[in-house]
Design a protein around this motif. Structure first.
Motif, PDB file in Angstrom:
ATOM      1  N   LYS A  81       0.803  -1.217   0.000  1.00 35.71           N
ATOM      2  CA  LYS A  81       0.000   0.000   0.000  1.00 35.71           C
ATOM      3  C   LYS A  81       0.841   1.274   0.000  1.00 35.71           C
ATOM      4  CE  LYS A  81      -3.908  -2.242   0.334  1.00 35.71           C
ATOM      5  NZ  LYS A  81      -4.873  -2.292  -0.802  1.00 35.71           N
ATOM      6  N   ALA A  82       2.160   1.140   0.154  1.00 31.32           N
ATOM      7  CA  ALA A  82       2.998   2.338   0.230  1.00 31.32           C
ATOM      8  C   ALA A  82       4.406   2.012  -0.238  1.00 31.32           C
ATOM      9  CB  ALA A  82       3.028   2.889   1.655  1.00 31.32           C
ATOM     10  N   LEU A  83       5.106   3.044  -0.696  1.00 29.51           N
ATOM     11  CA  LEU A  83       6.489   2.921  -1.153  1.00 29.51           C
ATOM     12  C   LEU A  83       7.330   4.022  -0.531  1.00 29.51           C
ATOM     13  CD1 LEU A  83       5.930   2.354  -4.996  1.00 29.51           C
ATOM     14  CD2 LEU A  83       6.910   0.676  -3.409  1.00 29.51           C
ATOM     15  N   VAL A  84       8.531   3.668  -0.088  1.00 26.83           N
ATOM     16  CA  VAL A  84       9.527   4.646   0.330  1.00 26.83           C
ATOM     17  C   VAL A  84      10.728   4.452  -0.587  1.00 26.83           C
ATOM     18  CG1 VAL A  84      10.945   5.545   2.197  1.00 26.83           C
ATOM     19  CG2 VAL A  84       8.713   4.516   2.714  1.00 26.83           C
ATOM     20  N   LEU A  85      11.008   5.438  -1.415  1.00 30.56           N
ATOM     21  CA  LEU A  85      12.014   5.322  -2.475  1.00 30.56           C
ATOM     22  C   LEU A  85      13.130   6.326  -2.234  1.00 30.56           C
ATOM     23  CD1 LEU A  85       9.537   5.208  -5.510  1.00 30.56           C
ATOM     24  CD2 LEU A  85      10.369   3.278  -4.121  1.00 30.56           C
ATOM     25  N   LEU A  86      14.352   5.836  -2.061  1.00 33.15           N
ATOM     26  CA  LEU A  86      15.511   6.699  -1.864  1.00 33.15           C
ATOM     27  C   LEU A  86      16.388   6.630  -3.115  1.00 33.15           C
ATOM     28  CD1 LEU A  86      14.504   5.967   1.083  1.00 33.15           C
ATOM     29  CD2 LEU A  86      16.854   6.403   1.807  1.00 33.15           C
ATOM     30  N   ASN A  87      16.599   7.762  -3.758  1.00 38.56           N
ATOM     31  CA  ASN A  87      17.461   7.860  -4.942  1.00 38.56           C
ATOM     32  C   ASN A  87      17.194   6.718  -5.926  1.00 38.56           C
ATOM     33  OD1 ASN A  87      18.761  10.098  -3.774  1.00 38.56           O
ATOM     34  ND2 ASN A  87      20.267   8.796  -2.753  1.00 38.56           N
ATOM     35  N   GLY A  94      22.851  10.413  -9.105  1.00 37.78           N
ATOM     36  CA  GLY A  94      21.656   9.606  -9.334  1.00 37.78           C
ATOM     37  C   GLY A  94      20.387  10.354  -8.975  1.00 37.78           C
ATOM     38  N   ALA A  95      20.424  11.082  -7.862  1.00 43.47           N
ATOM     39  CA  ALA A  95      19.271  11.892  -7.475  1.00 43.47           C
ATOM     40  C   ALA A  95      19.017  13.008  -8.472  1.00 43.47           C
ATOM     41  CB  ALA A  95      19.495  12.480  -6.080  1.00 43.47           C
ATOM     42  N   ARG A  96      20.098  13.576  -9.011  1.00 42.50           N
ATOM     43  CA  ARG A  96      19.937  14.648  -9.999  1.00 42.50           C
ATOM     44  C   ARG A  96      19.357  14.093 -11.315  1.00 42.50           C
ATOM     45  NH1 ARG A  96      21.030  16.161  -5.871  1.00 42.50           N
ATOM     46  NH2 ARG A  96      18.767  16.322  -5.979  1.00 42.50           N
ATOM     47  N   GLU A  97      19.697  12.859 -11.656  1.00 44.22           N
ATOM     48  CA  GLU A  97      19.093  12.234 -12.836  1.00 44.22           C
ATOM     49  C   GLU A  97      17.582  12.096 -12.643  1.00 44.22           C
ATOM     50  OE1 GLU A  97      21.378   8.910 -14.900  1.00 44.22           O
ATOM     51  OE2 GLU A  97      22.385   8.984 -12.956  1.00 44.22           O
ATOM     52  N   TRP A  98      17.184  11.671 -11.455  1.00 46.36           N
ATOM     53  CA  TRP A  98      15.766  11.548 -11.148  1.00 46.36           C
ATOM     54  C   TRP A  98      15.081  12.906 -11.246  1.00 46.36           C
ATOM     55  CZ3 TRP A  98      11.978   8.039 -10.036  1.00 46.36           C
ATOM     56  CH2 TRP A  98      10.823   8.542  -9.427  1.00 46.36           C
ATOM     57  N   GLN A  99      15.690  13.914 -10.639  1.00 46.77           N
ATOM     58  CA  GLN A  99      15.093  15.242 -10.656  1.00 46.77           C
ATOM     59  C   GLN A  99      14.978  15.776 -12.080  1.00 46.77           C
ATOM     60  OE1 GLN A  99      13.906  16.782  -7.697  1.00 46.77           O
ATOM     61  NE2 GLN A  99      12.833  17.890  -9.331  1.00 46.77           N
ATOM     62  N   ALA A 100      15.950  15.438 -12.930  1.00 42.39           N
ATOM     63  CA  ALA A 100      15.889  15.876 -14.324  1.00 42.39           C
ATOM     64  C   ALA A 100      14.684  15.277 -15.038  1.00 42.39           C
ATOM     65  CB  ALA A 100      17.176  15.496 -15.052  1.00 42.39           C
ATOM     66  N   LEU A 101      14.343  14.033 -14.711  1.00 45.43           N
ATOM     67  CA  LEU A 101      13.147  13.434 -15.295  1.00 45.43           C
ATOM     68  C   LEU A 101      11.896  14.193 -14.861  1.00 45.43           C
ATOM     69  CD1 LEU A 101      13.886   9.614 -14.839  1.00 45.43           C
ATOM     70  CD2 LEU A 101      13.867  10.883 -16.985  1.00 45.43           C
ATOM     71  N   LEU A 102      11.824  14.520 -13.573  1.00 45.76           N
ATOM     72  CA  LEU A 102      10.661  15.247 -13.074  1.00 45.76           C
ATOM     73  C   LEU A 102      10.559  16.633 -13.703  1.00 45.76           C
ATOM     74  CD1 LEU A 102      10.673  14.436  -9.243  1.00 45.76           C
ATOM     75  CD2 LEU A 102       9.437  13.277 -11.077  1.00 45.76           C
ATOM     76  N   ASP A 103      11.718  17.272 -13.905  1.00 49.39           N
ATOM     77  CA  ASP A 103      11.719  18.633 -14.447  1.00 49.39           C
ATOM     78  C   ASP A 103      11.445  18.666 -15.945  1.00 49.39           C
ATOM     79  OD1 ASP A 103      12.339  19.545 -11.921  1.00 49.39           O
ATOM     80  OD2 ASP A 103      14.491  19.748 -12.325  1.00 49.39           O
ATOM     81  N   GLY A 104      11.838  17.599 -16.656  1.00 49.86           N
ATOM     82  CA  GLY A 104      11.814  17.675 -18.107  1.00 49.86           C
ATOM     83  C   GLY A 104      10.768  16.856 -18.822  1.00 49.86           C
ATOM     84  N   ASP A 105      10.015  16.029 -18.103  1.00 51.06           N
ATOM     85  CA  ASP A 105       9.078  15.128 -18.768  1.00 51.06           C
ATOM     86  C   ASP A 105       7.694  15.289 -18.151  1.00 51.06           C
ATOM     87  OD1 ASP A 105       7.555  12.904 -19.628  1.00 51.06           O
ATOM     88  OD2 ASP A 105       9.365  11.750 -20.007  1.00 51.06           O
ATOM     89  N   PRO A 106       6.689  15.716 -18.924  1.00 52.58           N
ATOM     90  CA  PRO A 106       5.339  15.904 -18.371  1.00 52.58           C
ATOM     91  C   PRO A 106       4.744  14.639 -17.765  1.00 52.58           C
ATOM     92  CG  PRO A 106       5.536  16.939 -20.532  1.00 52.58           C
ATOM     93  CD  PRO A 106       6.785  16.129 -20.332  1.00 52.58           C
TER      94      PRO A 106
END
Length: 295
Positions: free
Chosen positions: A146-152, A240-252
């Motif tokens: 029912k829940a996820l905790v995702l680190l990097n 790795g965290a910055r790669e994730w953030q780039a996905l959030l920033d660049g992909d609708p």
């Protein structure tokens, strides 16, 4: 010294730890290996628990014993926590596989978890790096999750890594006085540095192969399907965290998934990929405990 971190702590539970043996649910006989796990069990377990999914070349203790410390801390607050070794790692049998083949191991661990804790009704999957990606990819297929905790979470591709390196390593270097002093004194191998920069810049334009770019699309599909709550924790100093953030920033499509009301995002400033200091691990512990209380 009493910690004042804003966290309302319930009365501490007595905790015992049990060593468990169980099998992966993989279909082929070689893969039906016996896995090893440690259950941190509070004296009065509730209906919700946490399953820690390891990633990379790690076993159930985690880097800097992070998984041990987290499991014990959460168990003292009443959460049953199971951490285990994937196939071929630690004390588990079989051959090591990557995160894409972790599903049967997670399923086997969940079956053992619910069998060992009869009060359990639902769980949160907790993972770091490709353990987070494996957990998220498994979650939509098990109604008990029912829940996820995702680190990097692991979303690595050659082009994504190159873009993150260019933006978060090379560009900040140009703003550092030490870089220019080293250049003026002749202490910098300018030719080699420029060659490295050109190589990274070229990699940002490389088309991704299906295998190379597999983590991000698979993870996006899984997270779009998962309807439970999600806590995303990013390190402040990790590519790795910055790669994730780039996905959030660049992909609708990524932004749409992460903008849902059941999502919470946090950052541990200054932390590296594995949260190597006691202070960073403590901050992760507090973030997780506070969020789980609101679950």
């Amino acid at each position: 010294m009493k910690r004042d971190d804003g966290l309302q702590r319930p009365a501490a539970h007595a905790v015992r730890e049990l060593a468990l043996r169980f099998r992966s649910t993989a279909e082929d006989s070689e893969a039906q290996a016996r896995l090893a796990g440690i259950l941190s069990l509070p004296d009065v377990p509730g209906q919700r628990g946490v399953l820690i999914v390891t990633g990379g070349p790690q076993y159930r203790a985690g880097s800097h014993r992070q998984f041990v410390l987290l499991a014990r801390a959460l168990a003292t607050q009443g959460w049953p926590v199971l951490r285990f070794d994937l196939r071929g790692m630690g004390d588990s049998e079989g051959s090591a596989r990557d995160y894409r083949a972790a599903g049967p191991d997670i399923a086997g661990a969940l079956a053992q978890f619910f069998d060992a804790v009869p009060t359990l009704r639902e769980v949160a999957l907790w993972g770091l790096c490709d353990g987070a990606t494996a957990a998220a990819c498994h979650a939509p297929h098990d109604a008990r999750v029912k829940a996820l905790v995702l680190l990097n979470p692991w979303v690595r591709s050659s082009a994504g890594l190159a873009r993150a390196t260019l933006r978060h390593y090379y560009l900040p270097r140009l703003l550092q006085g030490g870089f220019w002093r080293k250049l003026a004194s002749g202490g910098l191998r300018l030719g080699a540095s420029l060659a490295s920069l050109r190589q990274v810049a070229a990699a940002t334009q490389e088309p991704a192969t299906p295998e190379d770019d597999a983590p991000a699309p698979a993870l996006l599909r899984a997270l779009a399907q998962f309807q439970g709550k999600v806590l995303l924790v990013l390190s402040g100093d990790d590519l790795g965290a910055r790669e994730w953030q780039a996905l959030l920033d660049g992909d609708p499509a990524w932004r749409a998934v992460a903008a849902r009301p059941q999502w919470t995002q946090a950052q541990v400033d200054g932390a590296n990929h594995t949260f190597a200091s006691a202070a960073w691990r403590g901050e992760v512990e507090q973030l997780c405990a506070r969020w789980l209380q609101s679950w």
